[in-house]
Design a protein around this motif. Sequence first.
Motif, mmCIF file in Angstrom:
data_model
loop_
_atom_site.group_PDB
_atom_site.id
_atom_site.type_symbol
_atom_site.label_atom_id
_atom_site.label_comp_id
_atom_site.label_asym_id
_atom_site.label_seq_id
_atom_site.Cartn_x
_atom_site.Cartn_y
_atom_site.Cartn_z
ATOM 1 N N ILE A 209 0.795 -1.207 0.075
ATOM 2 C CA ILE A 209 0.007 0.246 -0.243
ATOM 3 C C ILE A 209 0.649 0.852 -0.174
ATOM 4 C CG2 ILE A 209 -0.091 0.780 2.443
ATOM 5 C CD1 ILE A 209 -3.244 1.058 -0.097
ATOM 6 N N VAL A 210 2.379 1.123 0.737
ATOM 7 C CA VAL A 210 3.043 2.610 0.933
ATOM 8 C C VAL A 210 3.288 2.855 -0.698
ATOM 9 C CG1 VAL A 210 5.171 3.307 1.760
ATOM 10 C CG2 VAL A 210 3.418 2.043 3.090
ATOM 11 N N THR A 211 3.886 2.225 -1.541
ATOM 12 C CA THR A 211 4.709 2.983 -2.235
ATOM 13 C C THR A 211 2.636 2.493 -3.828
ATOM 14 O OG1 THR A 211 4.332 -0.043 -4.244
ATOM 15 C CG2 THR A 211 5.944 1.040 -3.006
ATOM 16 N N LYS A 212 1.826 2.516 -3.427
ATOM 17 C CA LYS A 212 0.725 3.605 -4.145
ATOM 18 C C LYS A 212 0.129 4.188 -3.558
ATOM 19 C CE LYS A 212 -1.379 -1.755 -4.896
ATOM 20 N NZ LYS A 212 0.179 -2.320 -4.626
ATOM 21 N N LEU A 213 0.322 4.516 -2.771
ATOM 22 C CA LEU A 213 0.281 5.987 -1.937
ATOM 23 C C LEU A 213 1.383 7.242 -2.747
ATOM 24 C CD1 LEU A 213 -0.475 4.773 2.301
ATOM 25 C CD2 LEU A 213 -1.981 5.625 0.160
ATOM 26 N N LYS A 214 2.866 6.332 -2.326
ATOM 27 C CA LYS A 214 3.541 7.369 -2.949
ATOM 28 C C LYS A 214 3.405 7.699 -4.249
ATOM 29 C CE LYS A 214 7.101 5.819 -0.221
ATOM 30 N NZ LYS A 214 8.664 4.851 -0.084
ATOM 31 N N ALA A 215 2.767 6.741 -4.846
ATOM 32 C CA ALA A 215 2.185 7.179 -7.065
ATOM 33 C C ALA A 215 2.119 8.073 -6.552
ATOM 34 C CB ALA A 215 1.789 5.567 -7.635
ATOM 35 N N ALA A 216 0.259 8.230 -5.724
ATOM 36 C CA ALA A 216 -0.840 9.286 -5.512
ATOM 37 C C ALA A 216 -0.553 10.354 -5.394
ATOM 38 C CB ALA A 216 -1.815 8.600 -4.519
ATOM 39 N N LYS A 217 0.756 10.457 -3.975
ATOM 40 C CA LYS A 217 1.101 11.596 -3.672
ATOM 41 C C LYS A 217 1.484 12.764 -5.128
ATOM 42 C CE LYS A 217 3.554 13.919 -0.275
ATOM 43 N NZ LYS A 217 4.835 14.839 -0.757
ATOM 44 N N PHE A 218 2.772 11.689 -5.776
ATOM 45 C CA PHE A 218 3.293 12.667 -6.997
ATOM 46 C C PHE A 218 2.766 12.507 -7.768
ATOM 47 C CE2 PHE A 218 5.198 11.507 -11.652
ATOM 48 C CZ PHE A 218 6.249 11.497 -11.604
ATOM 49 N N LEU A 219 1.505 12.243 -8.200
ATOM 50 C CA LEU A 219 0.452 11.962 -9.564
ATOM 51 C C LEU A 219 -0.360 13.822 -8.667
ATOM 52 C CD1 LEU A 219 -0.521 8.963 -11.307
ATOM 53 C CD2 LEU A 219 0.704 10.729 -11.592
ATOM 54 N N MET A 220 -0.679 13.578 -7.230
ATOM 55 C CA MET A 220 -1.755 14.442 -6.764
ATOM 56 C C MET A 220 -0.933 15.712 -6.858
ATOM 57 S SD MET A 220 -3.415 12.089 -4.027
ATOM 58 C CE MET A 220 -4.364 13.161 -3.096
ATOM 59 N N GLU A 221 0.145 15.625 -6.658
ATOM 60 C CA GLU A 221 0.586 17.089 -6.597
ATOM 61 C C GLU A 221 0.967 17.744 -8.157
ATOM 62 O OE1 GLU A 221 4.279 16.468 -4.737
ATOM 63 O OE2 GLU A 221 4.087 16.225 -2.971
#
Length: 262
Positions: A209-221
């Motif tokens: 789940i952490v790698t998915k959250l990091k991917a989400a953060k990268f894109l949301m920014e």
Amino acid sequence: MERVKRVVVKVGTATLYENGSLSSRIDKIVGLLADLHRQEYQIILVSSGAVGAGYGVCQLDRRNLVHKQALAAIGQPLLMKEYRERFAQYQIVVAQVLLTAADFDSRRRTQNAQQMIEVLLENRCIPIINENDSVSIEEMIIGDNDQLSAYVTYYFGGDLLVILSDIDAFYDRNPQEEGSQPLMVVTSIKEEWLNQQCNPNDQFATGGIVTKLKAAKFLMERGIPLYLTSGFDLQNFRTLLLEGVQRGGTLFVPIEKWERKG
């Protein structure tokens, strides 16, 4: 959800494989992507599974980097063969694209890759992307396909990243705990979420789940939404893309886009 045109879909190893063998889920995934393709979506597929495919014919210790590279070299053409044959049933041409971190660190290499992807999509091909594990050295490894898919979405002009996973949504606490609830919409990523321990459920997976959250953060920014949903039951994915209705999964969307929608 706003109408999107270019969708990046990431499929994890745990979705593709079951008990060490390719699962029939790949047929359902290809079928849905073919449906989206017919609806004039531009599809980019980021697929894990090369190392798992290689291990199926050569049982090397994947914890050894050189062994992992060898397994990827064996498995990548096997995985592509599976995809090519299935997409051919829908008269869809696919293309293999192998990338390393260096392809996103160099402006010239990034532009070359962007131009190539545009040509493929303009000609109604589906690029199938994976990290080039067979040649990546330690300091040039992206590391997991969740992060790779986020880079692909941003650099190749994706409107939405969909991650198909054995994780069906992001929960307000450990989903194993009683009373845990899936979050339908997330508009910001809390720092403590990123400090959780990665816990991939498959021996060949590198995420969690952490790698998915990091991917989400990268894109949301960067103003791009990410949708996390089950790769085992594709109905929520189908409904979101073809009907514009979210019935499950988690949509990570920048707050400004969500407020504008509301």
